[in-house]
Design an enzyme around this catalytic site. Sequence first.
Site, PDB file in Angstrom:
ATOM      1  N   GLU A 152      40.152 -42.567 104.023  1.00  0.00           N
ATOM      2  CA  GLU A 152      40.526 -43.884 103.518  1.00  0.00           C
ATOM      3  C   GLU A 152      41.494 -43.768 102.343  1.00  0.00           C
ATOM      4  O   GLU A 152      42.506 -44.470 102.284  1.00  0.00           O
ATOM      5  CB  GLU A 152      39.265 -44.634 103.087  1.00  0.00           C
ATOM      6  CG  GLU A 152      39.532 -46.034 102.574  1.00  0.00           C
ATOM      7  CD  GLU A 152      38.251 -46.731 102.136  1.00  0.00           C
ATOM      8  OE1 GLU A 152      37.255 -46.052 101.807  1.00  0.00           O
ATOM      9  OE2 GLU A 152      38.258 -47.966 102.110  1.00  0.00           O
ATOM     10  N   ARG A 204      35.766 -41.197 103.217  1.00  0.00           N
ATOM     11  CA  ARG A 204      36.371 -41.727 101.988  1.00  0.00           C
ATOM     12  C   ARG A 204      37.724 -41.064 101.721  1.00  0.00           C
ATOM     13  O   ARG A 204      38.658 -41.711 101.278  1.00  0.00           O
ATOM     14  CB  ARG A 204      35.449 -41.521 100.785  1.00  0.00           C
ATOM     15  CG  ARG A 204      34.281 -42.441 100.792  1.00  0.00           C
ATOM     16  CD  ARG A 204      34.718 -43.894 100.573  1.00  0.00           C
ATOM     17  NE  ARG A 204      33.661 -44.744 101.042  1.00  0.00           N
ATOM     18  CZ  ARG A 204      33.811 -45.752 101.889  1.00  0.00           C
ATOM     19  NH1 ARG A 204      34.988 -46.055 102.352  1.00  0.00           N
ATOM     20  NH2 ARG A 204      32.800 -46.474 102.269  1.00  0.00           N
ATOM     21  N   SER A 260      51.704 -27.337  98.436  1.00  0.00           N
ATOM     22  CA  SER A 260      51.090 -26.250  99.184  1.00  0.00           C
ATOM     23  C   SER A 260      49.593 -26.461  99.318  1.00  0.00           C
ATOM     24  O   SER A 260      48.922 -26.888  98.377  1.00  0.00           O
ATOM     25  CB  SER A 260      51.343 -24.922  98.467  1.00  0.00           C
ATOM     26  OG  SER A 260      50.644 -23.878  99.107  1.00  0.00           O
TER      27      SER A 260
END
Length: 146
Positions: free
Chosen positions: A90, A87, A113
Amino acid sequence: MTKIEMTEEIILAKKSKGLSWEDIAGKVGLSPVFLTSACLGTNSLKPKAATKLCKVLGLSGDVLATIQEYPMKTWDFGIPQDPFVYRFYEITGVYGETMKEIVQEKFGDGIMSAIDFSLDIDKEEDPKGDRVVITMNGKFLPYKSW
């Protein structure tokens, strides 16, 4: 018109009008993240929002049609197998360029960072189904010239 050609026309119009993604999103009535992702070709807009976008930026009828087309959400990287990790893969594929565009618009050319960084995960109870709330907080690191 391809999604790439559409994005090029949108970016040129955005620059020529001197508008930010937040400015445009406010005029269209959508979140800046979602609107930007649609303009970059990874999401589509419904007719009403597409019409507002084209009016705000003075875009062609070709853009109006193309931004309403469903995008092919693909990118070239190895695919994680774990569903939870997938996920995030994605999400990065669909919204990564959008996040970069908005962060750099707000901060300048640089990165977030991953060393001076925090990640919070919370649960938000919701009668329609509990929600996962993930907050990433990283120091902005500008690229330097030398």
